[in-house]
Design an enzyme around this catalytic site. Structure first.
Site, short mmCIF file in Angstrom:
data_model
loop_
_atom_site.label_atom_id
_atom_site.label_comp_id
_atom_site.label_asym_id
_atom_site.label_seq_id
_atom_site.Cartn_x
_atom_site.Cartn_y
_atom_site.Cartn_z
N CYS A 1 0.75 -1.11 0.28
CA CYS A 1 0.01 0.06 -0.32
C CYS A 1 1.16 1.53 0.68
CB CYS A 1 -0.95 0.17 1.16
SG CYS A 1 -2.29 -1.01 0.98
N1 CO8 Z 1 -20.18 -10.58 6.17
C1 CO8 Z 1 -20.23 -11.20 7.64
N2 CO8 Z 1 -20.22 -11.09 8.38
C2 CO8 Z 1 -18.84 -10.89 8.73
C3 CO8 Z 1 -17.91 -11.31 6.83
C4 CO8 Z 1 -18.66 -11.13 5.56
N3 CO8 Z 1 -17.96 -10.49 5.25
N4 CO8 Z 1 -16.42 -11.24 7.60
C5 CO8 Z 1 -16.53 -11.17 8.69
N5 CO8 Z 1 -17.76 -11.45 9.54
C6 CO8 Z 1 -18.27 -11.40 11.22
C7 CO8 Z 1 -16.86 -12.60 12.21
O1 CO8 Z 1 -17.41 -13.92 11.79
C8 CO8 Z 1 -17.11 -11.43 12.97
O2 CO8 Z 1 -18.25 -12.72 14.00
P1 CO8 Z 1 -18.41 -12.89 14.74
O3 CO8 Z 1 -18.47 -11.63 16.25
O4 CO8 Z 1 -19.10 -13.53 15.66
O5 CO8 Z 1 -16.53 -13.54 15.73
C9 CO8 Z 1 -17.69 -10.15 12.93
O6 CO8 Z 1 -17.78 -10.62 11.69
C10 CO8 Z 1 -16.63 -9.15 13.16
O7 CO8 Z 1 -14.93 -9.55 12.51
P2 CO8 Z 1 -13.99 -8.90 12.31
O8 CO8 Z 1 -13.39 -8.82 13.58
O9 CO8 Z 1 -13.15 -9.28 11.05
O10 CO8 Z 1 -14.57 -7.72 11.70
P3 CO8 Z 1 -13.43 -6.03 12.36
O11 CO8 Z 1 -14.93 -5.38 12.39
O12 CO8 Z 1 -12.78 -6.22 13.15
O13 CO8 Z 1 -13.44 -5.41 10.53
C11 CO8 Z 1 -11.64 -5.45 8.75
C12 CO8 Z 1 -12.83 -6.55 9.38
C13 CO8 Z 1 -12.92 -4.13 8.02
C14 CO8 Z 1 -10.88 -6.60 8.45
C15 CO8 Z 1 -11.46 -4.47 9.57
O14 CO8 Z 1 -10.75 -5.47 11.22
C16 CO8 Z 1 -10.24 -3.74 9.58
O15 CO8 Z 1 -10.02 -3.19 8.32
N6 CO8 Z 1 -8.81 -4.12 9.36
C17 CO8 Z 1 -7.63 -3.08 8.71
C18 CO8 Z 1 -7.10 -3.99 8.03
C19 CO8 Z 1 -7.02 -3.51 7.06
O16 CO8 Z 1 -6.39 -1.98 6.44
N7 CO8 Z 1 -5.51 -3.26 5.94
C20 CO8 Z 1 -5.06 -3.25 4.72
C21 CO8 Z 1 -4.71 -4.16 3.81
S1 CO8 Z 1 -4.49 -3.26 2.16
C22 CO8 Z 1 -2.64 -3.42 2.42
O17 CO8 Z 1 -1.71 -3.34 3.47
C23 CO8 Z 1 -2.20 -3.97 0.65
C24 CO8 Z 1 -2.27 -5.28 0.96
C25 CO8 Z 1 -1.29 -5.45 -0.46
C26 CO8 Z 1 -2.66 -5.49 -1.64
C27 CO8 Z 1 -3.29 -6.99 -1.88
C28 CO8 Z 1 -3.93 -6.78 -3.64
C29 CO8 Z 1 -5.11 -7.66 -3.40
#
Ligand code: CO8
Length: 372
Positions: free
Chosen positions: A155
């Site tokens: 990123c």
């Molecule tokens: N639909 C419904 N429910 C879901 C889904 C879904 N799709 N996914 C997860 N849930 C559920 C989970 O099972 C969980 O349930 P429970 O509480 O019962 O366990 C609940 O929702 C909460 O799940 P999470 O803890 O995973 O949810 P978060 O609120 O933490 O949100 C995120 C998830 C959006 C991933 C969040 O943690 C986040 O944004 N974190 C930061 C991540 C970030 O910024 N990463 C950077 C990545 S980008 C990067 O670095 C580039 C890489 C190179 C590029 C790659 C190109 C492909």
């Protein structure tokens, strides 16, 4: 030498996918998987998959929609990846093609012709191949002079490339540089993974950097200062690479696609971003209030809101830190450049803006810009 950004360009891919369409296809895949594995699920050998939901996606990420270069295959529950036909070695490759589109717009905005550029840096999360460099293919396609090379910092590729371009100009190895971020993220998304199937979209952005005295445009932003930081983490990772074929048993496993521990990323990266920006601003004797706008990395709306709140408090207008995530999703290195491209035309001489990236590596980059 004072280096300026004198033009920006944005190429938006032709195909759109809404959250609703993505979720419908994911849930169809879940039904197929659970039916095919019903026996093992009942015996407790395989975990049943759960549905995704548009409400979760929008709330957890701020993403409503994404663009992709090729839609065919992505929404087919039997395929779940873009089916991108390979081109012959004589044709312009897809990544070069979208890079050229963004670069032409940036050149036009800088009032420059391709032959006035003497360095092309392609900076993105993945390049389509290792060699010949995508930058050199784009050099040929555009007709730029000098040299070109590729670099990858996930990123933070764009911000780190701005630093590389600034240094090349300052030390005399180039006079005018194109920094191009062609991100075909859809090829690395695991559309079968509920936690990440919604995160990414495709796009290409480009910037022209040059010595201020050479600029042909009045609409330029001085690069006042830059700061880069990295700290190794496995929490955002892809094991895709040139050694994959050497272990055929593992070559197609899910770890060869983007995967992350999203919550850990959130918890670990935010304090690093705060510290990085605090130090950068302190070093420049600036306060967050000095900036008319923050063009932040577009990974996640909640993460951005935390950064904005830490810097500026609760009372912040959307114009101060524009969001493009809703339309483009996370586009790896290109997100902050899209925000800059779309939301910088109202700057007046002297106005300051902060362009910042954060993501895999971990990596953080920040560039302080001033409208000239
Ligand atoms: N639909 C419904 N429910 C879901 C889904 C879904 N799709 N996914 C997860 N849930 C559920 C989970 O099972 C969980 O349930 P429970 O509480 O019962 O366990 C609940 O929702 C909460 O799940 P999470 O803890 O995973 O949810 P978060 O609120 O933490 O949100 C995120 C998830 C959006 C991933 C969040 O943690 C986040 O944004 N974190 C930061 C991540 C970030 O910024 N990463 C950077 C990545 S980008 C990067 O670095 C580039 C890489 C190179 C590029 C790659 C190109 C492909």
């Amino acid at each position: 030498k004072q280096v300026v950004i004198s033009g920006s360009g944005l190429f938006t891919p032709p195909h759109s996918i809404s959250n609703a369409a993505l979720v419908e296809s994911f849930n169809a895949y879940v039904d197929i998987f659970n039916l095919e594995n019903a026996g093992s699920i009942e015996q407790g050998h395989v975990a049943a998959l759960s549905y995704s939901s548009s409400e979760f996606i929008e709330k957890a990420s701020g993403i409503k929609h994404r663009y992709v270069m090729v839609k065919e295959g992505i929404l087919d529950p039997e395929v779940m990846m873009p089916l991108i036909p390979e081109r012959s070695s004589d044709e312009l490759s897809m990544q070069a093609e979208i890079g050229v589109e963004a670069a032409l717009m940036a050149l036009n905005n800088a009032n420059l012709k391709a032959e006035q550029i003497d360095l092309v840096i392609v900076a993105c999360a993945y390049t389509q191949r290792a060699y010949p460099a995508m930058a050199i293919e784009i050099q040929r396609a555009l007709g730029t002079r000098g040299y070109g090379y590729d670099m990858q910092v996930a990123c933070s590729s764009a911000t780190f490339a701005i630093v590389a371009a600034t240094n090349a100009i300052a030390t005399g190895s180039a006079s005018r540089v194109l920094v191009i971020n062609p991100e075909i993220c859809s090829a690395q998304v695991n559309y079968r993974d509920r936690d990440s199937h919604f995160i990414f979209g495709d796009v290409a952005t480009a910037l022209v950097l040059e010595e201020q005295s050479l600029a042909q445009s009045d609409n330029v932003f001085k690069i006042l200062s830059s700061r880069c930081f990295t700290d190794y983490s496995n929490n955002i990772r892809s094991n895709f690479g040139f050694l994959n074929r050497c272990d055929p048993s593992a070559a197609h496993q899910a770890d060869k696609l983007f995967h992350q521990q999203g919550r850990k990323v959130f918890k670990e990266l935010l304090p690093m971003i705060y510290q990085h920006l605090d130090e950068h601003l302190a070093e420049q004797a600036l306060t967050p209030q000095s900036f008319k706008r923050l063009w932040l990395h577009q990974a996640n709306i909640n993460m951005n809101q935390f950064v904005v709140k830490k810097l500026l408090g609760d009372d912040v207008s959307p114009e101060q830190a524009p969001v493009v995530l809703d339309e483009y999703a996370n586009t790896a290195s290109a997100g902050s450049v899209i925000a800059f491209h779309k939301y910088s035309s109202d700057f007046k001489a002297g106005d300051l803006g902060l362009l910042s990236s954060f993501g895999a590596g971990y990596s953080i980059g920040s560039i302080i810009l001033q409208k000239s």
